[in-house]
Design an enzyme around this catalytic site. Structure first.
Site, PDB file in Angstrom:
ATOM      1  N   TRP A  43     -12.579 -29.371 -23.955  1.00 48.91           N
ATOM      2  CA  TRP A  43     -11.452 -30.180 -23.441  1.00 48.91           C
ATOM      3  C   TRP A  43     -11.923 -31.493 -22.801  1.00 48.91           C
ATOM      4  O   TRP A  43     -11.100 -32.338 -22.468  1.00 48.91           O
ATOM      5  CB  TRP A  43     -10.658 -29.371 -22.401  1.00 48.91           C
ATOM      6  CG  TRP A  43      -9.967 -28.156 -22.937  1.00 48.91           C
ATOM      7  CD1 TRP A  43     -10.038 -27.644 -24.213  1.00 48.91           C
ATOM      8  CD2 TRP A  43      -9.069 -27.295 -22.213  1.00 48.91           C
ATOM      9  NE1 TRP A  43      -9.253 -26.522 -24.307  1.00 48.91           N
ATOM     10  CE2 TRP A  43      -8.643 -26.279 -23.096  1.00 48.91           C
ATOM     11  CE3 TRP A  43      -8.598 -27.280 -20.893  1.00 48.91           C
ATOM     12  CZ2 TRP A  43      -7.768 -25.260 -22.710  1.00 48.91           C
ATOM     13  CZ3 TRP A  43      -7.725 -26.271 -20.517  1.00 48.91           C
ATOM     14  CH2 TRP A  43      -7.312 -25.275 -21.418  1.00 48.91           C
ATOM     15  N   HIS A  55     -24.806 -32.338 -24.406  1.00 47.28           N
ATOM     16  CA  HIS A  55     -23.733 -33.062 -25.094  1.00 47.28           C
ATOM     17  C   HIS A  55     -24.028 -34.567 -25.026  1.00 47.28           C
ATOM     18  O   HIS A  55     -24.496 -35.060 -23.996  1.00 47.28           O
ATOM     19  CB  HIS A  55     -22.378 -32.742 -24.446  1.00 47.28           C
ATOM     20  CG  HIS A  55     -21.227 -33.185 -25.290  1.00 47.28           C
ATOM     21  ND1 HIS A  55     -20.839 -34.504 -25.368  1.00 47.28           N
ATOM     22  CD2 HIS A  55     -20.411 -32.501 -26.130  1.00 47.28           C
ATOM     23  CE1 HIS A  55     -19.821 -34.598 -26.218  1.00 47.28           C
ATOM     24  NE2 HIS A  55     -19.546 -33.390 -26.685  1.00 47.28           N
ATOM     25  N   GLU A  72     -24.069 -32.159 -33.560  1.00 38.11           N
ATOM     26  CA  GLU A  72     -23.001 -33.157 -33.386  1.00 38.11           C
ATOM     27  C   GLU A  72     -23.603 -34.542 -33.557  1.00 38.11           C
ATOM     28  O   GLU A  72     -24.145 -35.105 -32.587  1.00 38.11           O
ATOM     29  CB  GLU A  72     -22.429 -33.094 -31.960  1.00 38.11           C
ATOM     30  CG  GLU A  72     -21.504 -31.965 -31.682  1.00 38.11           C
ATOM     31  CD  GLU A  72     -20.465 -32.323 -30.616  1.00 38.11           C
ATOM     32  OE1 GLU A  72     -19.298 -31.982 -30.821  1.00 38.11           O
ATOM     33  OE2 GLU A  72     -20.804 -32.945 -29.582  1.00 38.11           O
ATOM     34  N   GLY A 106     -15.751 -38.481 -31.144  1.00 38.68           N
ATOM     35  CA  GLY A 106     -14.816 -39.247 -30.314  1.00 38.68           C
ATOM     36  C   GLY A 106     -13.955 -40.217 -31.101  1.00 38.68           C
ATOM     37  O   GLY A 106     -14.097 -40.366 -32.325  1.00 38.68           O
ATOM     38  N   GLY A 109     -13.441 -31.537 -30.130  1.00 38.25           N
ATOM     39  CA  GLY A 109     -13.033 -32.321 -28.967  1.00 38.25           C
ATOM     40  C   GLY A 109     -11.549 -32.618 -28.994  1.00 38.25           C
ATOM     41  O   GLY A 109     -10.724 -31.815 -28.570  1.00 38.25           O
TER      42      GLY A 109
HETATM   43  P1  13P Z   1     -14.241 -35.007 -31.234  1.00 38.80           P
HETATM   44  O1  13P Z   1     -13.827 -33.757 -31.953  1.00 38.80           O
HETATM   45  O2  13P Z   1     -13.161 -35.618 -30.429  1.00 38.80           O
HETATM   46  O3  13P Z   1     -14.914 -35.993 -32.169  1.00 38.80           O
HETATM   47  O4  13P Z   1     -15.352 -34.590 -30.175  1.00 38.80           O
HETATM   48  C1  13P Z   1     -16.386 -33.774 -30.575  1.00 38.80           C
HETATM   49  C2  13P Z   1     -17.111 -33.300 -29.387  1.00 38.80           C
HETATM   50  O5  13P Z   1     -17.720 -34.071 -28.684  1.00 38.80           O
HETATM   51  C3  13P Z   1     -17.021 -31.870 -29.042  1.00 38.80           C
HETATM   52  O6  13P Z   1     -17.899 -31.561 -28.029  1.00 38.80           O
END
Ligand code: 13P
Length: 263
Positions: free
Chosen positions: A10, A97, A167, A173, A236
């Site tokens: 979140w 992260h 990731e 993002g 995210g």
């Molecule tokens: P998004 O799914 O918004 O690209 O973010 C990914 C994320 O950072 C999950 O930890």
């Protein structure tokens, strides 16, 4: 087949406790009905106690987004320890992260937090990912270095409590270029398993869950789980949209992975 692990990060959302309760209730209702998915909610730490339940579920659990390097209680204003988040019901913690690395978590800090999480009995979701992809594969050296550095203090047995989230930073993002492709994820996950094999042995390398994260939504989730053979997803933005959460969870519960057998 192992359950898919769907992790909803979140980030610093929602704005207020009542919205967190509302979103949490939705996720619990949907996830409790599933058969092949483990759901993890990762709210801001302040909301963790609002989401714990007197009836523990086999289908959903809670994670912290971050923990302190400090293992013992003490004069560390603003810090929250791994033991503290575990004591309010978190089973997991995310470390490394890109948004925490971007706010100052160095490789040494990531390693320290990873060990603090393990020592408190949490499962640790270690995020790795390159900032940019190059055609010559130099980004793989970067990934290898991140994995080696973060797990340098781990004994072999510790790897059983680790989950790797791949990731790529460029895919994360709302400024992202978009998600990676399932095919690229598949190859990068193989590479990650090879590195883990060198660190902890083949058996661990084959069994360690590797998640994909970065611009996942209901339109691409299945592809990462099926064609990309991801063990799960780290999500995210879509975490905050109940229709998306529901669609992703239901799709993940039904996903079929086709294993190509060469004759
Ligand atoms: P998004 O799914 O918004 O690209 O973010 C990914 C994320 O950072 C999950 O930890």
């Amino acid at each position: 087949m192992k359950d898919k692990l769907i992790v909803f990060n979140w980030k610093m959302n929602p704005a207020e406790a009542k919205e967190a309760r509302w979103l949490g209730a939705k996720v619990k209702t949907i996830s409790s009905r599933l058969k092949k998915v483990q759901t993890v909610m990762v709210p801001p730490a302040v909301f963790l106690p609002l989401l714990t339940s007197t009836k523990p579920s086999r289908r959903w659990s809670l994670s912290a987004q971050d923990i302190s390097l400090e293992k013992e209680t003490g004069a560390f204003t603003g810090e929250i320890s791994a033991t503290q988040v575990a004591s309010v019901g978190a089973k997991y913690v995310i470390v490394g992260h890109s948004e925490r690395r971007g706010r100052g978590d160095t490789d040494d800090v990531v390693r320290g937090k990873l060990m603090a999480g393990l020592m408190a009995g949490l499962s640790v979701i270690l995020c790795v990912g390159e900032k940019a992809r190059d055609a010559h594969g130099a980004y793989l050296d970067f990934l290898r270095a991140q994995l080696i550095s973060a797990t340098k203090a781990c004994r072999r047995a510790d790897f059983k409590n680790l989950i790797i989230a791949y990731e790529p930073v460029w895919a994360v993002g709302d400024q992202a270029a978009g998600a990676d492709t399932p095919d690229n994820f598949f190859h990068n996950a193989l590479f990650i398993r090879k590195v883990i094999s060198g660190l902890a042995g083949q058996e661990t390398a084959l069994s360690i869950p590797i998640l994909y994260g970065g611009s996942v939504n209901s339109a691409n989730a299945v592809e990462f789980l099926a064609a990309g053979r991801a063990d799960g997803l780290l999500i995210g933005r879509a975490s905050l949209v109940p229709e998306e959460v529901k669609a992703i969870l239901l799709l993940a519960d039904q996903v079929k992975v086709k294993v190509k057998v060469k004759k």
